[in-house]
Scaffold this active site. Structure first.
Site, short mmCIF file in Angstrom:
data_model
loop_
_atom_site.label_atom_id
_atom_site.label_comp_id
_atom_site.label_asym_id
_atom_site.label_seq_id
_atom_site.Cartn_x
_atom_site.Cartn_y
_atom_site.Cartn_z
NE ARG A 222 -4.25 -1.47 0.15
CZ ARG A 222 -4.40 -2.45 -0.74
NH1 ARG A 222 -3.50 -2.65 -1.68
NH2 ARG A 222 -5.47 -3.22 -0.71
CG HIS A 270 -3.68 -0.40 -6.76
ND1 HIS A 270 -4.01 0.15 -5.55
CD2 HIS A 270 -3.75 -1.75 -6.57
CE1 HIS A 270 -4.29 -0.80 -4.68
NE2 HIS A 270 -4.14 -1.98 -5.29
P1 NDP Z 1 -1.79 -12.06 4.17
O1 NDP Z 1 -2.67 -11.51 5.22
O2 NDP Z 1 -2.08 -13.42 3.61
O3 NDP Z 1 -0.28 -12.08 4.68
C1 NDP Z 1 0.27 -11.06 5.42
C2 NDP Z 1 1.74 -11.35 5.70
O4 NDP Z 1 2.33 -10.19 6.29
C3 NDP Z 1 1.94 -12.51 6.68
O5 NDP Z 1 3.07 -13.25 6.32
C4 NDP Z 1 2.19 -11.78 8.00
O6 NDP Z 1 3.00 -12.48 8.93
C5 NDP Z 1 2.95 -10.56 7.51
N1 NDP Z 1 2.86 -9.44 8.47
C6 NDP Z 1 1.78 -8.77 8.88
N2 NDP Z 1 2.10 -7.82 9.76
C7 NDP Z 1 3.44 -7.89 9.91
C8 NDP Z 1 4.40 -7.17 10.69
N3 NDP Z 1 4.04 -6.17 11.50
N4 NDP Z 1 5.70 -7.52 10.59
C9 NDP Z 1 6.10 -8.53 9.78
N5 NDP Z 1 5.24 -9.26 9.02
C10 NDP Z 1 3.93 -8.94 9.08
O7 NDP Z 1 -1.79 -10.96 2.99
P2 NDP Z 1 -1.68 -11.20 1.42
O8 NDP Z 1 -0.40 -11.87 1.11
O9 NDP Z 1 -2.92 -11.81 0.87
O10 NDP Z 1 -1.69 -9.69 0.88
C11 NDP Z 1 -0.74 -8.76 1.35
C12 NDP Z 1 -1.08 -7.37 0.83
O11 NDP Z 1 -0.79 -7.26 -0.56
C13 NDP Z 1 -2.56 -6.95 0.91
O12 NDP Z 1 -2.89 -6.54 2.21
C14 NDP Z 1 -2.61 -5.81 -0.08
O13 NDP Z 1 -2.27 -4.61 0.59
C15 NDP Z 1 -1.51 -6.14 -1.07
N6 NDP Z 1 -2.06 -6.49 -2.39
C16 NDP Z 1 -1.80 -5.63 -3.43
C17 NDP Z 1 -2.26 -5.89 -4.69
C18 NDP Z 1 -1.90 -4.99 -5.83
O14 NDP Z 1 -2.43 -5.15 -6.92
N7 NDP Z 1 -1.00 -4.05 -5.63
C19 NDP Z 1 -3.09 -7.09 -4.98
C20 NDP Z 1 -3.26 -7.95 -3.82
C21 NDP Z 1 -2.76 -7.65 -2.58
P3 NDP Z 1 2.53 -13.91 9.57
O15 NDP Z 1 2.68 -14.91 8.43
O16 NDP Z 1 3.47 -14.15 10.67
O17 NDP Z 1 1.09 -13.72 9.99
C1 OXD Z 2 -6.00 -5.88 -3.22
C2 OXD Z 2 -5.52 -4.87 -4.17
O1 OXD Z 2 -5.83 -5.69 -2.02
O2 OXD Z 2 -5.95 -4.87 -5.34
O3 OXD Z 2 -6.56 -6.89 -3.67
O4 OXD Z 2 -4.68 -4.06 -3.81
#
Ligand code: NDP
Ligand code: OXD
Length: 307
Positions: A222, A270
């Protein structure tokens, strides 16, 4: 009970058609045509309008139309009793992996140089000797799929997560020391973290100062993860040497923003991975049915943790 789609900045009619095709029985409404709001039990939302949820007295669950829930998690109009879920299916994760592989491999293989060579009729065969190290901040659904794709290419992989857990092909890191270490060893540092109080502003000068000279930062998480001025300063000393940015504090990125014309910044609007209508419809129907059956929605998030 009814399902409401509330996506003010996206036309929802195609999604609605796919949902109705899968389940014609669903009483489906598209914001702002909500009908009797007391009948709405489930909302499928992307950047929903302010105060929407206060108008829905029998709301049971809200699901993000994408993977990120940051636009929902702090909303004061979603009561604590309402579950928040998300739609993050395998296609969304596969498309994220494809985007990241394209960006990293294109850069590593020097594609931009070949474009220039062609313009100048220059025959200049070249290939990198050793695979780069890719660091993935966030090892959730997006991170794990992407790691699997890079692992196939034999790249050296590092991951960073809260728990420090990750796939066997990835050397995992956690905590402040782990963050510094993954920045130090990565040729490409990719941000795939969710936006929470613990991750806001994580891409800052302290992190950049640890990065390898000439390395690349990729932000697909983000815009609020990135401290923009810190990046502009860091690029001057080539730590990192360039940045590929897909997400921004303000979207669309304003025309006068310095990122647009910066020679070391590559912008995509995005679209690293966009929710696919067919996959979203399939998951939305499943999630809605779960909620009607008294279960939690798909991809239920921990509201305390923020993801
Ligand atoms: P998940 O919720 O599946 O995974 C989150 C990961 O982040 C986990 O490994 C978690 O650790 C880790 N995490 C969370 N907080 C912390 C912290 N404070 N310190 C270290 N590690 C942390 O998310 P997704 O993989 O599904 O998606 C991630 C993000 O990608 C979304 O929230 C979105 O913002 C972005 N996104 C962007 C898109 C785009 O087109 N640009 C499309 C899709 C997603 P743990 O494993 O230990 O819980
Ligand atoms: C999502 C994104 O969170 O598009 O799926 O960023």
């Amino acid at each position: 009970m009814a399902l409401l789609i509330a996506t003010p900045d996206r036309d929802a009619h195609e999604l609605a058609r796919h949902i109705q095709y899968r389940d014609p029985e669903i009483d489906l409404r598209i914001w702002p045509e909500m009908g009797d709001t007391s009948e709405i039990a489930f909302v499928l939302a992307w950047k929903p309008p302010d105060e929407l949820f206060r108008q829905l007295p029998n709301l049971q669950a809200v699901s993000s139309l994408g993977a990120g829930v940051d636009a929902l998690i702090d909303r004061a109009d979603i009561p604590a009793r309402v579950d928040i879920g998300r739609l993050a299916g395998p296609r969304l994760a596969a498309n994220m992996a494809a985007y990241l592989v394209a960006m990293v491999v294109g850069d590593w293989k020097g594609l931009a140089g070949f474009v220039e060579d062609q313009k100048n009729l220059r025959w200049n065969p070249w290939a990198p000797e050793s695979p780069p190290a890719v660091g993935l901040l966030g090892m959730g659904q997006m991170g794990q799929h992407s790691a699997a794709a890079f692992a196939e290419l034999g790249f050296r992989l590092h991951g960073f997560s809260r728990s420090g857990k990750g796939p066997a092909s990835v050397e995992m890191h956690s905590g402040q020391k782990g963050l510094a270490e993954i920045a130090r060893v990565s040729d490409y540092l990719v941000n795939l973290l969710p936006l929470t109080d613990g991750t806001r502003g994580i891409l800052d000068r302290a992190l950049f100062s640890k990065m390898k000279q000439g390395s690349t930062l990729i932000n697909v998480g983000r815009g609020e993860h990135l401290v923009e001025q810190d990046l502009l300063d860091a690029l001057k000393v080539e730590r990192p040497g360039c940045a590929m940015l897909d997400v921004f504090r303000q979207e669309p990125l304003p025309g006068d923003h310095p990122f647009w014309t910066h020679p070391d910044i590559l912008i995509t609007p995005h679209c690293a991975s966009i929710t696919l209508t067919v996959e979203a419809a399939e998951l939305a129907v499943e999630s809605y049915r779960r909620v009607l059956a008294g279960k939690t929605p798909l991809g239920m998030v921990d509201r305390e943790r923020g993801y």
